[in-house]
Write a protein that holds these residues in place. Sequence first.
Motif, PDB file in Angstrom:
ATOM      1  N   THR A  35       5.702  -7.794  -1.176  1.00 45.78           N
ATOM      2  CA  THR A  35       4.424  -7.509  -0.510  1.00 45.78           C
ATOM      3  C   THR A  35       4.340  -6.090   0.048  1.00 45.78           C
ATOM      4  O   THR A  35       3.331  -5.390  -0.151  1.00 45.78           O
ATOM      5  CB  THR A  35       4.201  -8.520   0.640  1.00 45.78           C
ATOM      6  OG1 THR A  35       4.441  -9.830   0.144  1.00 45.78           O
ATOM      7  CG2 THR A  35       2.782  -8.437   1.162  1.00 45.78           C
ATOM      8  N   VAL A  38       3.910  -3.496  -2.807  1.00 46.23           N
ATOM      9  CA  VAL A  38       2.580  -3.580  -3.418  1.00 46.23           C
ATOM     10  C   VAL A  38       1.553  -2.875  -2.535  1.00 46.23           C
ATOM     11  O   VAL A  38       0.675  -2.145  -3.016  1.00 46.23           O
ATOM     12  CB  VAL A  38       2.176  -5.049  -3.668  1.00 46.23           C
ATOM     13  CG1 VAL A  38       0.685  -5.162  -3.987  1.00 46.23           C
ATOM     14  CG2 VAL A  38       2.991  -5.629  -4.824  1.00 46.23           C
ATOM     15  N   ASP A  39       1.680  -3.042  -1.222  1.00 47.21           N
ATOM     16  CA  ASP A  39       0.751  -2.382  -0.294  1.00 47.21           C
ATOM     17  C   ASP A  39       0.818  -0.861  -0.398  1.00 47.21           C
ATOM     18  O   ASP A  39      -0.168  -0.163  -0.144  1.00 47.21           O
ATOM     19  CB  ASP A  39       1.042  -2.813   1.152  1.00 47.21           C
ATOM     20  CG  ASP A  39       0.611  -4.257   1.433  1.00 47.21           C
ATOM     21  OD1 ASP A  39      -0.182  -4.809   0.633  1.00 47.21           O
ATOM     22  OD2 ASP A  39       1.080  -4.828   2.435  1.00 47.21           O
ATOM     23  N   LYS A  42      -1.277  -0.059  -3.868  1.00 46.38           N
ATOM     24  CA  LYS A  42      -2.546  -0.737  -4.137  1.00 46.38           C
ATOM     25  C   LYS A  42      -3.739   0.211  -4.246  1.00 46.38           C
ATOM     26  O   LYS A  42      -4.547   0.116  -5.172  1.00 46.38           O
ATOM     27  CB  LYS A  42      -2.815  -1.776  -3.032  1.00 46.38           C
ATOM     28  CG  LYS A  42      -3.098  -3.163  -3.556  1.00 46.38           C
ATOM     29  CD  LYS A  42      -3.206  -4.157  -2.417  1.00 46.38           C
ATOM     30  CE  LYS A  42      -3.347  -5.566  -3.007  1.00 46.38           C
ATOM     31  NZ  LYS A  42      -3.352  -6.598  -1.947  1.00 46.38           N
ATOM     32  N   GLU A  43      -3.843   1.142  -3.314  1.00 42.70           N
ATOM     33  CA  GLU A  43      -5.030   2.005  -3.283  1.00 42.70           C
ATOM     34  C   GLU A  43      -5.099   2.952  -4.473  1.00 42.70           C
ATOM     35  O   GLU A  43      -6.175   3.404  -4.864  1.00 42.70           O
ATOM     36  CB  GLU A  43      -5.086   2.804  -1.979  1.00 42.70           C
ATOM     37  CG  GLU A  43      -3.953   3.800  -1.807  1.00 42.70           C
ATOM     38  CD  GLU A  43      -4.113   4.638  -0.547  1.00 42.70           C
ATOM     39  OE1 GLU A  43      -5.138   5.340  -0.434  1.00 42.70           O
ATOM     40  OE2 GLU A  43      -3.224   4.563   0.321  1.00 42.70           O
ATOM     41  N   ALA A  46      -6.223   0.532  -8.007  1.00 44.09           N
ATOM     42  CA  ALA A  46      -7.127  -0.498  -7.483  1.00 44.09           C
ATOM     43  C   ALA A  46      -7.642  -1.475  -8.533  1.00 44.09           C
ATOM     44  O   ALA A  46      -7.978  -2.613  -8.217  1.00 44.09           O
ATOM     45  CB  ALA A  46      -8.311   0.168  -6.780  1.00 44.09           C
ATOM     46  N   LYS A  48      -6.072  -3.003 -10.863  1.00 45.82           N
ATOM     47  CA  LYS A  48      -5.052  -3.893 -11.395  1.00 45.82           C
ATOM     48  C   LYS A  48      -5.044  -5.247 -10.682  1.00 45.82           C
ATOM     49  O   LYS A  48      -5.518  -5.378  -9.548  1.00 45.82           O
ATOM     50  CB  LYS A  48      -3.663  -3.255 -11.268  1.00 45.82           C
ATOM     51  CG  LYS A  48      -3.561  -1.855 -11.849  1.00 45.82           C
ATOM     52  CD  LYS A  48      -3.871  -1.831 -13.336  1.00 45.82           C
ATOM     53  CE  LYS A  48      -3.788  -0.417 -13.887  1.00 45.82           C
ATOM     54  NZ  LYS A  48      -4.142  -0.357 -15.323  1.00 45.82           N
ATOM     55  N   PHE A  50      -2.790  -7.848  -8.734  1.00 46.74           N
ATOM     56  CA  PHE A  50      -1.556  -7.757  -7.947  1.00 46.74           C
ATOM     57  C   PHE A  50      -1.028  -9.143  -7.614  1.00 46.74           C
ATOM     58  O   PHE A  50      -1.784 -10.008  -7.158  1.00 46.74           O
ATOM     59  CB  PHE A  50      -1.800  -6.973  -6.650  1.00 46.74           C
ATOM     60  CG  PHE A  50      -2.122  -5.525  -6.869  1.00 46.74           C
ATOM     61  CD1 PHE A  50      -1.114  -4.582  -7.002  1.00 46.74           C
ATOM     62  CD2 PHE A  50      -3.444  -5.089  -6.954  1.00 46.74           C
ATOM     63  CE1 PHE A  50      -1.415  -3.235  -7.212  1.00 46.74           C
ATOM     64  CE2 PHE A  50      -3.754  -3.758  -7.168  1.00 46.74           C
ATOM     65  CZ  PHE A  50      -2.728  -2.824  -7.296  1.00 46.74           C
ATOM     66  N   THR A  52       2.315 -10.967  -5.523  1.00 45.58           N
ATOM     67  CA  THR A  52       3.411 -10.665  -4.602  1.00 45.58           C
ATOM     68  C   THR A  52       4.213 -11.912  -4.264  1.00 45.58           C
ATOM     69  O   THR A  52       3.726 -13.041  -4.367  1.00 45.58           O
ATOM     70  CB  THR A  52       2.876 -10.071  -3.284  1.00 45.58           C
ATOM     71  OG1 THR A  52       2.090 -11.048  -2.608  1.00 45.58           O
ATOM     72  CG2 THR A  52       2.035  -8.834  -3.538  1.00 45.58           C
TER      73      THR A  52
END
Length: 243
Positions: A35, A38-39, A42-43, A46, A48, A50, A52
């Motif tokens: 997690t 991924v954070d 992420k931006e 965007a 994709k 995701f 976790t």
Amino acid sequence: MGKVYVVGIGPGEYEQMTMRAANALNSCDVIVGYTVYVDLVKEHFAGKEFLTTPMKKEVDRCILAFEEAKKGKTVAMICSGDAGVYGMSGLMLEIGKDYPESEVEVIPGVTAAIGGAAVLGAPLIHDFALISLSDLLTPWEKIEKRLVLAAEADFVICLYNPSSKKRHDYLQKACDLMMQHKSPKTVCGTVLNIGREGETMTLMTLEELRDAKVDMFTTVFIGNSETKVVNGKMVTPRGYKNV
């Protein structure tokens, strides 16, 4: 069938990700990871999908990635730093035996030892040992032996996972072990939040490091007998004479 990339995303900042890693993430359909990691991405990716899993669910995470690839998708399993240094590439290749139809490609990244060394100066110019103080997967007795022998051999030593709530005194114990063979005045350095907001470096001696406050976001560097401070930077000579 789909393809699986195992991608080292570096310290966390997008600008410190390799072009090859960024290209792999851009080309995939699904990004799978812990997690926290991924954070971090992420931006920048965007569009994709995701997926976790929490910490200690590494096997589940690998299976999840392969099951997505089985659907014909291109999948990226992401790791902080380098995928092959305390990362997921080994486990992915092992579990991949059960998914022979999916190709696995490992994409390297900048591990904390390299990122932190650049912040401190040049502590890893000569031979060095990289040791994790986490005994979650390795018995502490084995970690102790590695620390003592690396210190005796006069390696520069880089420590990952130096402290946590459950292991608050592990760095202290490690320093005591290393001081069996290293001088208490050995030049050391720590880097907090490598490549992220709040990045901070500190230089100190080994005896000062023993009582330093560190956490899981800190990487620790212990010099060898030749390591010195040059203009506020930690430098280990490469070994050339008359330098």
